[in-house]
Design an enzyme around this catalytic site. Sequence first.
Site, PDB file in Angstrom:
ATOM      1  N   LEU A   1       0.983  -1.307  -0.016  1.00  0.00           N
ATOM      2  CA  LEU A   1      -0.070   0.004   0.013  1.00  0.00           C
ATOM      3  C   LEU A   1       0.855   1.378   0.175  1.00  0.00           C
ATOM      4  CD1 LEU A   1      -2.944  -1.071   2.393  1.00  0.00           C
ATOM      5  CD2 LEU A   1      -3.083  -1.303  -0.134  1.00  0.00           C
TER       6      LEU A   1
ATOM      7  N   THR B   1       2.082   2.740  -2.572  1.00  0.00           N
ATOM      8  CA  THR B   1       1.402   3.469  -3.900  1.00  0.00           C
ATOM      9  C   THR B   1       0.102   3.092  -4.239  1.00  0.00           C
ATOM     10  OG1 THR B   1       2.429   2.243  -5.575  1.00  0.00           O
ATOM     11  CG2 THR B   1       3.440   4.127  -4.947  1.00  0.00           C
TER      12      THR B   1
ATOM     13  N   TYR C   1      14.772   2.366 -14.543  1.00  0.00           N
ATOM     14  CA  TYR C   1      13.553   1.571 -14.377  1.00  0.00           C
ATOM     15  C   TYR C   1      13.455   0.681 -15.487  1.00  0.00           C
ATOM     16  CZ  TYR C   1       8.774   0.724 -15.171  1.00  0.00           C
ATOM     17  OH  TYR C   1       7.405  -0.068 -15.319  1.00  0.00           O
TER      18      TYR C   1
ATOM     19  N   ASN D   1       1.811   2.862 -22.653  1.00  0.00           N
ATOM     20  CA  ASN D   1       1.476   3.665 -21.723  1.00  0.00           C
ATOM     21  C   ASN D   1       0.152   3.383 -21.082  1.00  0.00           C
ATOM     22  OD1 ASN D   1       3.852   5.174 -22.986  1.00  0.00           O
ATOM     23  ND2 ASN D   1       3.133   6.794 -21.260  1.00  0.00           N
TER      24      ASN D   1
ATOM     25  N   ASP E   1      13.344  10.547 -20.971  1.00  0.00           N
ATOM     26  CA  ASP E   1      12.199  10.273 -22.046  1.00  0.00           C
ATOM     27  C   ASP E   1      12.569  10.008 -23.358  1.00  0.00           C
ATOM     28  OD1 ASP E   1      10.084  10.301 -20.052  1.00  0.00           O
ATOM     29  OD2 ASP E   1       9.813  12.633 -20.442  1.00  0.00           O
TER      30      ASP E   1
HETATM   31  N1  UDP Z   1       4.648  14.602 -19.965  1.00  0.00           N
HETATM   32  C1  UDP Z   1       4.557  16.000 -20.224  1.00  0.00           C
HETATM   33  N2  UDP Z   1       4.162  16.492 -18.954  1.00  0.00           N
HETATM   34  C2  UDP Z   1       3.838  15.913 -17.706  1.00  0.00           C
HETATM   35  C3  UDP Z   1       3.987  14.641 -17.697  1.00  0.00           C
HETATM   36  C4  UDP Z   1       4.298  13.849 -18.922  1.00  0.00           C
HETATM   37  O1  UDP Z   1       4.805  16.410 -21.159  1.00  0.00           O
HETATM   38  O2  UDP Z   1       3.480  16.553 -16.892  1.00  0.00           O
HETATM   39  C5  UDP Z   1       5.043  13.852 -21.161  1.00  0.00           C
HETATM   40  C6  UDP Z   1       6.551  12.773 -20.902  1.00  0.00           C
HETATM   41  O3  UDP Z   1       7.486  13.613 -21.132  1.00  0.00           O
HETATM   42  C7  UDP Z   1       5.984  11.677 -21.823  1.00  0.00           C
HETATM   43  C8  UDP Z   1       4.765  11.359 -22.020  1.00  0.00           C
HETATM   44  O4  UDP Z   1       3.888  12.778 -21.445  1.00  0.00           O
HETATM   45  O5  UDP Z   1       6.551  12.108 -23.070  1.00  0.00           O
HETATM   46  C9  UDP Z   1       3.854  10.265 -21.079  1.00  0.00           C
HETATM   47  O6  UDP Z   1       4.627  10.512 -19.714  1.00  0.00           O
HETATM   48  P1  UDP Z   1       3.918   9.665 -18.476  1.00  0.00           P
HETATM   49  O7  UDP Z   1       4.498  10.159 -17.513  1.00  0.00           O
HETATM   50  O8  UDP Z   1       2.532   9.718 -18.602  1.00  0.00           O
HETATM   51  O9  UDP Z   1       4.387   8.219 -19.069  1.00  0.00           O
HETATM   52  P2  UDP Z   1       5.946   7.602 -19.438  1.00  0.00           P
HETATM   53  O10 UDP Z   1       6.143   7.674 -20.807  1.00  0.00           O
HETATM   54  O11 UDP Z   1       6.959   8.289 -18.550  1.00  0.00           O
HETATM   55  O12 UDP Z   1       5.582   6.198 -19.030  1.00  0.00           O
END
Ligand code: UDP
Length: 329
Positions: free
Chosen positions: A35, A37, A143, A172, A285
């Site tokens: 728990l 998260t 990760y 995603n 990213d």
């Molecule tokens: N992203 C963004 N602004 C935010 C959060 C995420 O531009 O406040 C972008 C992030 O850089 C990625 C995409 O949205 O390209 C998806 O990010 P998220 O954290 O949802 O999932 P991840 O791809 O990291 O698993």
Amino acid sequence: MTLRVLVTGGAGFVGSHAVAALLARGDDVCVFDNLSTGHRSAVLPGARLVVGDLADHAAVDAVLADGAWDAVLHFASLSLVGESMREPMLYLRTNVGNGLHLIDRCIHHGIGRFVLSSTAALFGNAPPGAIGETAPIEPGSPYGESKAVLERALLWADRIHGLKSAVLRYFNAAGADPEGRLGEDHRPETHLIPLVIDAALGRRPPVQVFGTDYDTPDGTCIRDYIHVSDLAQAHLLALARLDHGSVTYNLGNSAGHSVREVIASVARVGGRPVPHGFAPRRPGDPASLVAASARIMEEAGWQPRFAALDEIVRTAWAWRVAHPQGYAD
Ligand code: UDP
């Protein structure tokens, strides 16, 4: 055939939706979750909840010894790319350490089937185009690296001990239970779709677009968003497939959407503008991650029900409107 299934991380976002899918077909489900998260109220009535930590080896042995488990579904892990770039050793130690120990104890307790939540973050800066299961594994973050190690461990667990595994590489995960019982509630929230929805609802400051200078058509990152209930269904199908041997599947909708396109989708679905600004890139990213998911469709008969981005956003929007504070606990 109904199964006895142990679900680590079953109180989390993807895990709780998988539990819902298992319960819907009549399985006997036990959730093991610390728990940290996850949320107690994300465990639907019908599933048993054991509050415990994977690092507590006695607790892991106790739950594994507590029944003839047909399968273990392992969701519990740290899962944020950005956080892993700041805390690499935490991610490697926690995800790899807990995961290896769980696999080892499953073998010890004679469990035959294991499902691993893996990730598109295995692929780092993949060349443009959809990514299939045989694409080179070059994690762009600790990760991703932590899941790559567990994938390799499962290969050896099968070869030497006969543990059959399904490795499911999520792109995603997004959306929410179409029946409105479950949704996405991370604290703090860092995922794009809930942040964009909350910005549109005026509950948070404008959402920041991380990077506009990527080598993509509109300069923002491209991701393949997959509905969490479709992802949950994939677990059931992959489990059934293990009778033929271990499997690895990339799970997405084989379609990429940029950050700007996600913002436009939320504006369409919510019927209001999304306040947003622009910020530098977020470390770790990759520019584009899009799945080639033909393998699970062909081998296991997986068919997404909510493939369109607007459909995914619609379910997420409905849950966040109905649960302004997220889960009660
Ligand atoms: N992203 C963004 N602004 C935010 C959060 C995420 O531009 O406040 C972008 C992030 O850089 C990625 C995409 O949205 O390209 C998806 O990010 P998220 O954290 O949802 O999932 P991840 O791809 O990291 O698993």
